[in-house]
Design an enzyme around this catalytic site. Structure first.
Site, short mmCIF file in Angstrom:
data_model
loop_
_atom_site.label_atom_id
_atom_site.label_comp_id
_atom_site.label_asym_id
_atom_site.label_seq_id
_atom_site.Cartn_x
_atom_site.Cartn_y
_atom_site.Cartn_z
N ASP A 31 0.78 -1.25 0.00
CA ASP A 31 0.00 0.00 0.00
C ASP A 31 0.81 1.30 0.00
O ASP A 31 1.79 1.42 0.75
CB ASP A 31 -0.86 0.11 1.27
N GLN A 47 4.09 0.64 2.29
CA GLN A 47 4.30 -0.60 3.02
C GLN A 47 5.50 -1.30 2.39
O GLN A 47 5.52 -1.55 1.18
CB GLN A 47 3.05 -1.48 2.92
N TRP A 55 5.57 -10.37 1.19
CA TRP A 55 5.12 -9.60 2.34
C TRP A 55 5.80 -10.11 3.61
O TRP A 55 6.01 -11.31 3.78
CB TRP A 55 3.58 -9.73 2.46
N ARG A 159 -7.55 -0.96 11.68
CA ARG A 159 -6.31 -0.44 11.10
C ARG A 159 -6.50 0.60 10.00
O ARG A 159 -7.60 0.89 9.58
CB ARG A 159 -5.50 -1.60 10.53
N ASP A 160 -5.38 1.10 9.54
CA ASP A 160 -5.23 1.98 8.37
C ASP A 160 -5.86 3.36 8.58
O ASP A 160 -6.71 3.81 7.79
CB ASP A 160 -5.83 1.31 7.11
N GLU A 211 -10.58 -2.23 4.35
CA GLU A 211 -9.24 -1.73 4.63
C GLU A 211 -9.06 -0.35 4.02
O GLU A 211 -9.81 0.06 3.12
CB GLU A 211 -8.18 -2.66 4.01
N TRP A 302 -4.09 -8.75 -3.95
CA TRP A 302 -3.64 -9.71 -2.93
C TRP A 302 -3.75 -11.16 -3.41
O TRP A 302 -3.09 -12.05 -2.89
CB TRP A 302 -4.42 -9.54 -1.62
C1 FRU Z 1 -3.99 -3.52 2.69
C2 FRU Z 1 -3.38 -3.98 3.99
C3 FRU Z 1 -3.72 -3.03 5.11
C4 FRU Z 1 -2.60 -3.23 6.08
C5 FRU Z 1 -1.43 -3.47 5.17
C6 FRU Z 1 -0.40 -4.41 5.72
O1 FRU Z 1 -3.35 -3.98 1.56
O2 FRU Z 1 -3.80 -5.30 4.30
O3 FRU Z 1 -4.99 -3.22 5.66
O4 FRU Z 1 -2.40 -2.14 6.91
O5 FRU Z 1 -1.95 -3.97 3.96
O6 FRU Z 1 0.73 -4.44 4.91
#
Ligand code: FRU
Length: 505
Positions: A31, A47, A55, A159-160, A211, A302
């Site tokens: 992200d 990210q 990841w 989150r986020d 998200e 994803w």
């Molecule tokens: C979205 C996500 C967010 C999270 C991040 C983790 O792609 O899943 O919700 O903060 O990626 O890398």
């Protein structure tokens, strides 16, 4: 010993390396985070997993730009700390020094992000919101000693945070993804947060975890007296749906505490109908005299993000896009266009006018590795219009408009390397209503992506492709009757990394 010179020369010229989209020099990216404009620079955090191409423990990578296209990658901004990894979040300029983190004057940058770890002696994920601040335009950061500033033991997916200053109520507002809703909090100082409302139950699509929300006002049809608020919500991957992860939006009103959706609760508005535009949010603090709302997403999905066939890096961003609102018969909708700064990478254009199309392919040869194509075609008697981009004699990506179904589609089932995931060879479709039977398309072809904008940005299809051939030839056909191309322009684009490599020297 590595040959330093060769290393630099080959950086950004690897197979499939995007040439006009942001990618990190190496390793994994997802992200976009903390997008903020401050003192002449657009900041893009992201990210980032610096120790692998899949990841892993999340950091915030960092890049800056003056024009949203040419980026200079800076050292990592935020590292995992005692509260966990650094998940997605936003940055604001604390102009009024509401936090007290700054001496005086113009304030500075504050990052609001999710710290992710697990509950003590448990595997249960724990996600809490934290702050960091910078006194040197984002080059170095200090985490706030009172972290985390917001937590909730009942909600696991928590989150986020996307934060903005709400002028009328003189408060900070945070939109936070909370399971399958968005919770809104307010604060006078970014430190003390108060629950305001929750949005989303029984509204829009709930195919996966919600998200990366965003919330911002925009004029409708360019009218400053007609403002609406847009809420973006990304939806995580769910194996039951072929599209994987994608982003929806809502249009409505916001009074500083509560968001009200103006579309029917069960209406689903997709931001992009391609497979690869996820977790996008908009830049904060773009000066009012500029006034644009600029958005950028992670150009991936994803469903297969960890498998895409790149080697030294993995993950790219979409082109930055300006968002506006227009009224249509179906209500107010978002329109997206690549930012005007794109002109800085345009080279020469070849323009052809009036081409009569039939079922026999009209070929446009001698094209470029990186290109923009603009096309206006009137469908006349044709039932279908087809534009194929042949990457080699075996590989092509097809863009098709079907006049009966009103669907514009991008077919990447023969686009090159597709075998790394069962979900990758796909056809994505976007409904596009035409005025006067005329279709206008704008395409951006990079080494491993194709972005298609239809009807001035009313429709968007962003897709990754991995063609091995780069001798692109366009072939145009009309099926079931004739069509006329009013204008076709093919523009060669330059790589942004010619500058990037200099910055790297
Ligand atoms: C979205 C996500 C967010 C999270 C991040 C983790 O792609 O899943 O919700 O903060 O990626 O890398």
């Amino acid at each position: 010993m590595t040959n330093n010179y060769q290393e630099k020369m080959s950086l950004y010229s690897e197979t499939y390396r995007p040439q006009f989209h942001f990618t990190p020099k190496e390793k994994w990216l997802n992200d976009p985070n903390g997008m903020v404009y401050f003192e002449g620079e657009y900041h893009l955090f992201f990210q980032y997993h610096p120790h692998g191409t899949t990841w892993g423990p999340m950091h915030w990578g960092h890049a800056v730009s003056h024009d949203l296209l040419h980026w200079e990658e800076l050292p990592i901004a935020l590292y995992p700390d005692e509260h966990g990894a650094i998940f997605s979040g936003s940055c604001v300029v604390d102009w009024k020094n509401t936090t007290g983190f700054f001496e005086k004057g113009n304030g500075g940058l504050v990052a609001i992000y999710t710290n992710a770890d697990t509950y003590p002696e448990s595997d249960r994920p724990r996600q809490r919101q934290s702050l960091a601040y910078s006194h040197d335009n984002g080059r170095t950061w200090e985490t706030y000693e009172g972290n985390p500033v917001l937590s909730d033991e009942d909600i696991t997916d928590y989150r986020d945070p996307k934060v903005f200053w709400h002028v009328e109520s003189e408060r900070w507002v945070m939109v936070l993804a909370t399971g399958q809703t968005i919770t809104i909090y307010t604060s006078p100082n970014l430190i003390d947060w108060e629950f305001a409302s929750e949005f989303g139950q029984n509204e829009g699509a709930h195919f996966g975890v919600w998200e990366c929300p965003d919330l911002f006002p925009l004029m409708v049809d360019g009218n400053p007296d007609h403002m609406k608020w847009v809420m973006l919500v990304s939806i995580g991957d769910n194996p039951d749906f072929k599209e994987g992860s994608r982003t929806q939006y809502f249009v409505g009103e916001f009074d500083g505490k509560t968001f009200l959706n103006h579309h029917d609760a069960d209406a689903i508005l997709w931001l992009d109908h391609g497979r690869d535009n996820y977790a996008g949010v908009s830049w904060s603090d773009i000066p009012e005299e500029n006034g644009r709302r600029i958005y950028l997403g992670w150009m991936n999905n994803w469903r297969y993000a960890n498998q895409v066939p790149t080697e030294t890096w993995r993950g790219a961003m979409t082109l930055p896009r300006e968002l506006t609102l227009i009224s249509t018969a179906g209500g107010v909708q978002l329109l997206q266009k690549p930012v005007s700064e794109i002109h800085s990478i345009r080279k020469e254009s070849k323009v052809t006018k009036v081409i009569e199309l039939t079922e026999e392919a009209y070929l446009v040869e001698g094209n470029h590795e990186l290109m923009e194509v603009n096309l206006v075609v009137t469908l006349e008697a044709a039932k279908e219009f087809n534009l194929a981009i042949h990457h080699s004699s075996e590989e092509k990506t097809n863009i098709r408009y079907n006049r009966i179904t009103h669907l514009l589609s991008v077919d990447r089932t023969q686009s090159g390397e597709i075998g790394f995931s069962e979900s990758f060879p796909a056809i994505s479709e976007c409904p596009v209503a035409l005025m006067d039977d005329t279709l206008s398309l704008q395409l951006f072809l990079d080494s491993s992506s194709l972005e298609v904008f239809a009807e001035g940005g009313r429709g968007a299809l962003t897709n990754l492709i991995f063609p091995r051939g780069i001798n692109h030839t366009l072939s145009l056909t009309a099926i079931g009757g004739g069509a006329q191309v009013e204008e076709l322009s093919v523009t060669e684009l330059s790589s942004i990394w010619e500058k990037g490599v200099c910055a790297y020297e």
